[in-house]
Write a protein that holds these residues in place. Sequence first.
Motif, PDB file in Angstrom:
ATOM      1  N   LEU A  99       0.827  -1.209   0.000  1.00  0.00           N
ATOM      2  CA  LEU A  99       0.000   0.000   0.000  1.00  0.00           C
ATOM      3  C   LEU A  99       0.862   1.259   0.000  1.00  0.00           C
ATOM      4  O   LEU A  99       0.564   2.230  -0.708  1.00  0.00           O
ATOM      5  CB  LEU A  99      -0.926  -0.003   1.215  1.00  0.00           C
ATOM      6  N   ASN A 100       1.929   1.249   0.786  1.00  0.00           N
ATOM      7  CA  ASN A 100       2.824   2.410   0.834  1.00  0.00           C
ATOM      8  C   ASN A 100       3.542   2.623  -0.496  1.00  0.00           C
ATOM      9  O   ASN A 100       3.803   3.758  -0.906  1.00  0.00           O
ATOM     10  CB  ASN A 100       3.848   2.244   1.954  1.00  0.00           C
ATOM     11  N   LYS A 101       3.845   1.517  -1.167  1.00  0.00           N
ATOM     12  CA  LYS A 101       4.545   1.611  -2.446  1.00  0.00           C
ATOM     13  C   LYS A 101       3.622   2.100  -3.561  1.00  0.00           C
ATOM     14  O   LYS A 101       3.979   2.996  -4.335  1.00  0.00           O
ATOM     15  CB  LYS A 101       5.124   0.243  -2.814  1.00  0.00           C
ATOM     16  N   GLU A 108     -13.295 -15.704   3.697  1.00  0.00           N
ATOM     17  CA  GLU A 108     -14.089 -14.581   4.197  1.00  0.00           C
ATOM     18  C   GLU A 108     -13.407 -13.854   5.353  1.00  0.00           C
ATOM     19  O   GLU A 108     -13.306 -12.617   5.360  1.00  0.00           O
ATOM     20  CB  GLU A 108     -15.471 -15.072   4.636  1.00  0.00           C
ATOM     21  N   LYS A 109     -12.938 -14.588   6.346  1.00  0.00           N
ATOM     22  CA  LYS A 109     -12.282 -13.954   7.494  1.00  0.00           C
ATOM     23  C   LYS A 109     -11.027 -13.204   7.069  1.00  0.00           C
ATOM     24  O   LYS A 109     -10.757 -12.093   7.548  1.00  0.00           O
ATOM     25  CB  LYS A 109     -11.929 -15.006   8.545  1.00  0.00           C
ATOM     26  N   LEU A 110     -10.258 -13.807   6.172  1.00  0.00           N
ATOM     27  CA  LEU A 110      -9.037 -13.174   5.686  1.00  0.00           C
ATOM     28  C   LEU A 110      -9.360 -11.879   4.948  1.00  0.00           C
ATOM     29  O   LEU A 110      -8.682 -10.856   5.134  1.00  0.00           O
ATOM     30  CB  LEU A 110      -8.283 -14.136   4.772  1.00  0.00           C
ATOM     31  N   ALA A 168      -6.921  -3.792   7.618  1.00  0.00           N
ATOM     32  CA  ALA A 168      -5.545  -3.319   7.437  1.00  0.00           C
ATOM     33  C   ALA A 168      -5.468  -2.213   6.384  1.00  0.00           C
ATOM     34  O   ALA A 168      -4.715  -1.245   6.539  1.00  0.00           O
ATOM     35  CB  ALA A 168      -4.646  -4.488   7.046  1.00  0.00           C
ATOM     36  N   ILE A 169      -6.241  -2.349   5.315  1.00  0.00           N
ATOM     37  CA  ILE A 169      -6.234  -1.319   4.266  1.00  0.00           C
ATOM     38  C   ILE A 169      -6.711   0.015   4.824  1.00  0.00           C
ATOM     39  O   ILE A 169      -6.117   1.070   4.564  1.00  0.00           O
ATOM     40  CB  ILE A 169      -7.109  -1.762   3.075  1.00  0.00           C
ATOM     41  N   LYS A 170      -7.780  -0.017   5.608  1.00  0.00           N
ATOM     42  CA  LYS A 170      -8.305   1.225   6.186  1.00  0.00           C
ATOM     43  C   LYS A 170      -7.341   1.812   7.223  1.00  0.00           C
ATOM     44  O   LYS A 170      -7.335   3.023   7.454  1.00  0.00           O
ATOM     45  CB  LYS A 170      -9.674   0.969   6.815  1.00  0.00           C
TER      46      LYS A 170
END
Length: 452
Positions: free
Chosen positions: A57-59, A74-76, A83-85
């Motif tokens: 995401l940083n890249k 689904e859980k993953l 994590a994205i948010k």
Amino acid sequence: MKILLIKPETVGIFSFTYLVDHEPLEMEYLYTVFTKDGHEAIIYDRRYEPISLKKKLNKEKPDVVCITGYITQEKLIKKLCVAIKKYRPEAKIILGGSHVEINYENFYDSKADYLYLLSGLDNMCRLVKDIEKEDFSDIEEIPGICFKKDGEWVSNPKIFETPEDLPVPDRTHFYKNKFRFRYLCFKPLALVKNSYSCQRNCNFCFCTNRNGGRYACRSVDKLVDEIASLDVPAVHITDDNFLVNREYLKEFIRLVKEKDIHKKYLIYGRADFIANNEDIIKELAEIGLALIMVGLEATNDEELDSYNKHVSLHENEECIRILSENHIFCAGLFIVHQAMTKEDFKKLYKWIASRDIIPTVSVFTPMQGSAMYKEYEDKLITKDVTKQDLFHCLLKPEHMSVRRFTFEYYKLSMGLAFKNRKSPLYADNEYFKGMLHIIAVILLKIKRVFVL
């Protein structure tokens, strides 16, 4: 805009085998339409890429993140959304795929911004265009999406779609990684999508509910043109049932011969069609049909009827004979159920072992989204979606403990695997490479316990 396309890592026992692995075709389709619309799309295949989500995401600094996955993931998927948010809060998250399409309400508690409930791509592009322009005046008119309004999820009605409008996918990612994609000895293996849903209604399968429960397929000339364009020796046509129409198959055979295409084909097909169309199967074998995955399911008519298969044991037997005589691998799919006794497991082993079948045995699983799920929902031992992988006992066995049932199931599966160990399907397998793959998967899983 920059769009990150995430293919999550495999969850469960299949993550440890390199013998069956497919290209991320759904992401290649999205890559194709997004780049055509002027966006920069990046495929992030977490099955192989060791880089963490945070670093990715940083890249890339994406504006939109699309994630697909199956019910066991689904859980993953929800963890990835969190994590994205956390690391890229301004990015909009869109979830899609077969599980989201059928069981979209499962994701109302996720951090996703939108859920996409269709198989076609046009309305996905409409949604991304609205996100780019920050103009959502028509969002309630976009079919097959879920979005939040005043803090509550809103679900727009789905529509019937046809795969006729699908573009030929950009396979840049595939060709860069094609050594990874295979089905046992068939490698490299490309996937070709030719239909939506299924015209049958087996009560244990939720595929029949896709596309509003209506089957649709592409014209045969488009199918053959795409196959002809592929620089691979083997192709898996991913229809839930490719053996639907005699005239369609005759035209497929004619065009493959006319274009002088020489490839091996893997398909799903029904036993009754094979049993009643021996001439077509022979012609398909002549142009390269090498393996058919057939839902044989059971070894008696009573059980077959209980699954709403509309197939007889006699047709199953004829199917096995015809495929054997035409040198086509019969990848027979079977179900073990909770009413079975130890003797039933032994009988099933003997029946399969005495026939020319490369079997896969699954545990009877009332899959969420299937016709039978509501019937068994209150009887489930667990509703953990990671266990809906067809390898776990989810209902209390009638004649033994869960532990004993699991033991009998794995004894059956391992016994059949050992019996077929010298099959040509497994002849090209590299055991040292397989061990390295298992080690790599374990190390990656350990790493992602600490860094997602």
